[in-house]
Write a protein that holds these residues in place. Structure first.
Motif, short mmCIF file in Angstrom:
data_model
loop_
_atom_site.label_atom_id
_atom_site.label_comp_id
_atom_site.label_asym_id
_atom_site.label_seq_id
_atom_site.Cartn_x
_atom_site.Cartn_y
_atom_site.Cartn_z
N SER A 42 0.77 -1.34 -0.11
CA SER A 42 0.15 -0.04 -0.10
C SER A 42 0.82 1.31 0.16
O SER A 42 0.52 2.27 -0.50
N LYS A 43 2.05 0.93 0.50
CA LYS A 43 3.02 2.31 0.39
C LYS A 43 3.90 2.19 -0.69
O LYS A 43 4.65 3.21 -1.12
N ALA A 44 4.19 1.08 -1.22
CA ALA A 44 5.39 0.94 -2.27
C ALA A 44 4.82 -0.33 -3.12
O ALA A 44 5.23 -1.17 -3.27
N PRO A 45 3.59 0.20 -4.03
CA PRO A 45 3.04 -0.83 -5.08
C PRO A 45 4.11 -0.87 -6.09
O PRO A 45 4.90 0.08 -6.59
N GLY A 46 3.93 -1.98 -6.82
CA GLY A 46 5.02 -2.60 -7.88
C GLY A 46 6.15 -3.18 -7.67
O GLY A 46 7.19 -3.07 -8.26
N LEU A 47 6.58 -3.49 -6.25
CA LEU A 47 7.63 -4.32 -5.90
C LEU A 47 7.58 -5.59 -6.53
O LEU A 47 6.74 -6.07 -6.82
N SER A 48 8.84 -6.19 -6.56
CA SER A 48 9.04 -7.56 -7.20
C SER A 48 8.44 -8.51 -5.98
O SER A 48 8.53 -8.06 -4.92
N ALA A 49 8.04 -9.89 -6.13
CA ALA A 49 7.88 -10.69 -5.22
C ALA A 49 9.04 -10.95 -4.39
O ALA A 49 8.91 -10.89 -3.14
N SER A 81 6.41 -5.82 -16.13
CA SER A 81 6.89 -4.17 -16.05
C SER A 81 8.25 -4.15 -17.19
O SER A 81 7.97 -4.75 -18.18
N ILE A 82 9.21 -3.95 -16.73
CA ILE A 82 10.29 -3.91 -17.59
C ILE A 82 11.00 -5.07 -17.96
O ILE A 82 11.46 -5.85 -16.87
N GLY A 83 11.18 -5.71 -19.21
CA GLY A 83 11.67 -6.73 -19.61
C GLY A 83 10.81 -7.78 -18.91
O GLY A 83 9.60 -7.79 -19.14
N LYS A 84 11.34 -8.67 -18.07
CA LYS A 84 10.67 -9.85 -17.73
C LYS A 84 10.25 -9.49 -16.29
O LYS A 84 9.70 -10.67 -15.62
N TRP A 85 10.59 -8.31 -15.78
CA TRP A 85 10.43 -8.04 -14.43
C TRP A 85 9.06 -7.83 -14.28
O TRP A 85 8.15 -7.38 -14.86
N VAL A 86 8.16 -8.50 -13.19
CA VAL A 86 6.93 -8.62 -12.89
C VAL A 86 6.83 -8.00 -11.49
O VAL A 86 7.39 -8.11 -10.55
N ALA A 87 5.89 -6.75 -11.58
CA ALA A 87 5.57 -6.06 -10.39
C ALA A 87 4.33 -6.55 -9.49
O ALA A 87 3.28 -7.11 -10.33
#
Length: 186
Positions: A42-49, A81-87
């Motif tokens: 909720s404070k940092a959406p879009g982090l990787s797992a 997200s960028i390349g193969k990165w999943v947020a």
């Protein structure tokens, strides 16, 4: 050998932990790790797992399983997200659950403080700040220490500050000075 203050702190810490984990997990309808993940997201959406897991104290594989569980319950979604990165992002239901967790946390803790007068609360605040700085000294991971924090209540910088964040800034400054001195000698 028998330190009453240490014993009381240990008992109080465990009682508050049990109260908070039970209430906040119920508010999010998930386990303690999932609850912490929703607050962090909720404070940092879009982090990787992987990064999310690091911030709440899980291995990469455990974090992936937790995100799978949260996703299957409609609380988070994965986005390429960028390349193969999943947020990982909270869904609307995940945002509501995170707000419910923070509200529940505040209500339960506030209930424990009702018998303290203003002076006692001020003294307790000072002591808790010192204890959190000491906890940072034992485990210098701001994300892990503050994984269920309501960051707005502790970090506006004008009238309050986060003691864990301040300890981290000081530790980094000491480290930078030492590196500068070492570089100067090289």
């Amino acid at each position: 050998m028998h330190d009453r203050t240490a014993n009381l702190l240990g008992a109080a810490s465990l009682a508050v932990t049990d109260l908070l984990l039970g209430a906040t997990s119920a508010a999010a309808a998930t386990g303690p790790s999932g609850t912490a993940a929703l607050v962090v997201l909720s404070k940092a959406p879009g982090l990787s797992a992987t990064e999310l897991g690091r911030r709440i104290g899980l291995t990469q594989s455990a974090a992936t399983r937790m995100v799978d569980s949260l996703e299957s319950r409609g609380l988070v979604e994965r986005r390429t997200s960028i390349g193969k990165w999943v947020a990982v992002h909270p869904t609307e239901q995940g945002w509501r659950a995170a707000r419910a967790v923070l509200t529940t946390r505040e209500d339960r803790v506030a209930g424990l403080l009702t018998d303290l007068d203003d002076g006692e609360r001020a003294t307790l605040t000072t002591l808790l700040e010192k204890l959190l700085v000491a906890a940072y000294g034992e485990n210098p991971d701001t994300f892990l220490l503050c994984r269920l924090c309501d960051r707005e209540s502790c970090g506006d910088g004008a009238t309050t500050h986060c003691p864990v964040g301040a300890a981290d800034v000081e530790a980094r400054a000491v480290e930078a000075r030492a590196q500068g001195e070492q570089d100067g000698r090289a």
